[in-house]
Design an enzyme around this catalytic site. Sequence first.
Site, PDB file in Angstrom:
ATOM      1  N   ASP A 145       0.839  -1.194   0.000  1.00 32.71           N
ATOM      2  CA  ASP A 145       0.000   0.000   0.000  1.00 32.71           C
ATOM      3  C   ASP A 145       0.882   1.255   0.000  1.00 32.71           C
ATOM      4  O   ASP A 145       1.895   1.311   0.705  1.00 32.71           O
ATOM      5  CB  ASP A 145      -0.859  -0.042   1.278  1.00 32.71           C
ATOM      6  CG  ASP A 145      -1.993   0.950   1.251  1.00 32.71           C
ATOM      7  OD1 ASP A 145      -2.795   0.886   0.306  1.00 32.71           O
ATOM      8  OD2 ASP A 145      -2.089   1.775   2.181  1.00 32.71           O
TER       9      ASP A 145
ATOM     10  N   GLU B 149      15.651 -14.426  -0.400  1.00 35.30           N
ATOM     11  CA  GLU B 149      16.080 -15.421   0.580  1.00 35.30           C
ATOM     12  C   GLU B 149      15.090 -16.600   0.593  1.00 35.30           C
ATOM     13  O   GLU B 149      15.489 -17.756   0.597  1.00 35.30           O
ATOM     14  CB  GLU B 149      16.061 -14.708   1.931  1.00 35.30           C
ATOM     15  CG  GLU B 149      16.845 -15.303   3.024  1.00 35.30           C
ATOM     16  CD  GLU B 149      16.563 -14.474   4.287  1.00 35.30           C
ATOM     17  OE1 GLU B 149      16.827 -13.254   4.287  1.00 35.30           O
ATOM     18  OE2 GLU B 149      16.039 -15.072   5.258  1.00 35.30           O
TER      19      GLU B 149
HETATM   20  C1  GLC Z   1      -4.346   2.878  -0.811  1.00 30.24           C
HETATM   21  C2  GLC Z   1      -5.500   1.905  -0.751  1.00 30.24           C
HETATM   22  C3  GLC Z   1      -6.713   2.653  -0.285  1.00 30.24           C
HETATM   23  C4  GLC Z   1      -6.430   3.189   1.110  1.00 30.24           C
HETATM   24  C5  GLC Z   1      -5.193   4.064   1.104  1.00 30.24           C
HETATM   25  C6  GLC Z   1      -4.721   4.344   2.492  1.00 30.24           C
HETATM   26  O1  GLC Z   1      -4.515   3.860  -1.755  1.00 30.24           O
HETATM   27  O2  GLC Z   1      -5.689   1.325  -2.008  1.00 30.24           O
HETATM   28  O3  GLC Z   1      -7.867   1.864  -0.283  1.00 30.24           O
HETATM   29  O4  GLC Z   1      -7.528   3.937   1.548  1.00 30.24           O
HETATM   30  O5  GLC Z   1      -4.120   3.419   0.458  1.00 30.24           O
HETATM   31  O6  GLC Z   1      -4.211   3.189   3.081  1.00 30.24           O
END
Ligand code: GLC
Length: 576
Positions: free
Chosen positions: A237, A287
């Site tokens: 993310d 790894e």
């Molecule tokens: C990313 C995710 C989204 C989330 C954001 C904050 O963009 O895809 O759904 O709200 O990160 O974590």
Amino acid sequence: MISASVDNDPPRHPLGARPVPTPNSTPRPAGSAGWWRDAVIYQVYVRSFLDSTGDGIGDLAGVGAGLPYLKRLGVDGIWLTPFYPSPQHDHGYDVADYHDVDPVYGDLDAFDRLVRDAHRLGLKCLVDIVPNHCSSRYPLFLQALTEGPGGPTRAMFHFASGRGDDGALPPNNWHAMFGGPAWTRVTEPDGTPGEWYLHMFTPEQPDWNWREPTVRGNFEQTLRFWLDRGVDGFRIDVAAGLFKHPDLPDSPDPEADERTRDSVNPLAWNQPEIHEVWRDWRAICEEYTAGDGNDRLLVGEVSVPTAADQARYVRPDELHQAFFFHLLNAPWDAAAFQNVITDALRDIAATGSTITWVLNNHDQVRAVTRYAAPTPSQDADLPDPGGARARAAALLMLALPGAAYVYQGEELGLPEVIDLPDEALTDPIFRRTGSRLRVRDGCRVPLPWSGQASPFGFTAGDAPGRPWLPQPEWFANHTTERAIADTDSFWHLYHEALHLRRNLPQLGEGPLRWLDSPPDVLAFVRGDGLVCAVNFGDRQAPAPVTGTPLLTSRPCPPGILPGNTAAWWICEHCTA
Ligand code: GLC
């Protein structure tokens, strides 16, 4: 009717490509090293996939029950959106414990069963990791609040004194991605108004300070925790985030940072130090790969302005993949699509990595709705231009060199649910923009599986709870049951395309060459003799090659590529 036969017509085509040997259609070996380079991964939004408990919220056992469906569809693996313990302010992207399962989604045993079942079916399993921020209920953040200014745990986040009289103004002028300032002031343990902490998303998602070595060490442990449980990789993310400019200076153009949700504050994203982290994570993956020969995959959500910026994230010792959102963001227009594809081929493929194509995800308006809106079709015989275009875009994406991600419901041609009542909306963006932006709930409505009425088989049990977002009546037209029964459905188009992709060597890695084509039409050849053409216009165009197409997104009369349609042909005399 969609056809799927190989062209036996005499070789003849108007585009002047040189003759090549007959394509070899030996299936590509499904080896473990490099499996990700042209894989198609299905994004499971766990909350909305399938509910096994009857509480109206999808869960891990539900995903397990749906695996045979996904296997049948023909994808190579799944990516699970966050299922960790979380107060759910951002549906799991506010993580309160990186090493467990939220009871609403199951438990670690359910997770282990899911991974085992996926592997038994030959499906890879990726989990989402959220390293930019945690939940404001995360124990270390709570500890930092209790410690007060100067405490060692505060150093793991971005705490700073405010500006102005009594520190009543935020430390800088940054905006949060979901609206409002990127800072929230805390009340100190002695009850006085105190420091501020940084959150690039909601106040319930404090950003980690990646300049603090403990943060880095903790995440390496998290990677190992899930790798030891058998996962095949991670979707990362906010992978261009993590590091902020060390001085946290004012943004020179805060309005620009706020203008769109995906705009990039250059002081908060894309800092050079991030690449060291991806090198460390890649080494950890290697790894594990050295142990058993199976590649582990890192795929980043890398939102940066250009393909060249993105290319730096997929250098050979960094991330394996980064979602190429430029394709998703392109309007339905031949030149726009050609430009983003050309940029990706030039900049990303040149790193030796693979391009990772995506048309939908849980943060974006679904393609069927997106493509209908900006350029209404003039073709009166085309009642659903968005649907026709989304089908054509799918054939285009699945013919491109590289990997692809399919978001749940994309294979059903689900349109966005645009009329959810305000009181049903749960996306924090809605609340934090003063009810201005209704962006992400409409693509997250629980999937319809069967039947004529909500919950459409989404929720199990005799007295099923209501799905957490209301499903519209018209979902009855898009159930998986109905889609599988109707050979003209989106589902069969994806199924057929995935099947051909797995079996035709031309659709693996390898070159792409553009063919001359009329305006509004894009045509290209892959490898030895697979031609894909897409007509973005409303008016029909001549087909770029003769013979019966292998697969078409809509019926094609002989020699014709209708408007808003894509097709694949085998052309024995074409080569990339
Ligand atoms: C990313 C995710 C989204 C989330 C954001 C904050 O963009 O895809 O759904 O709200 O990160 O974590």
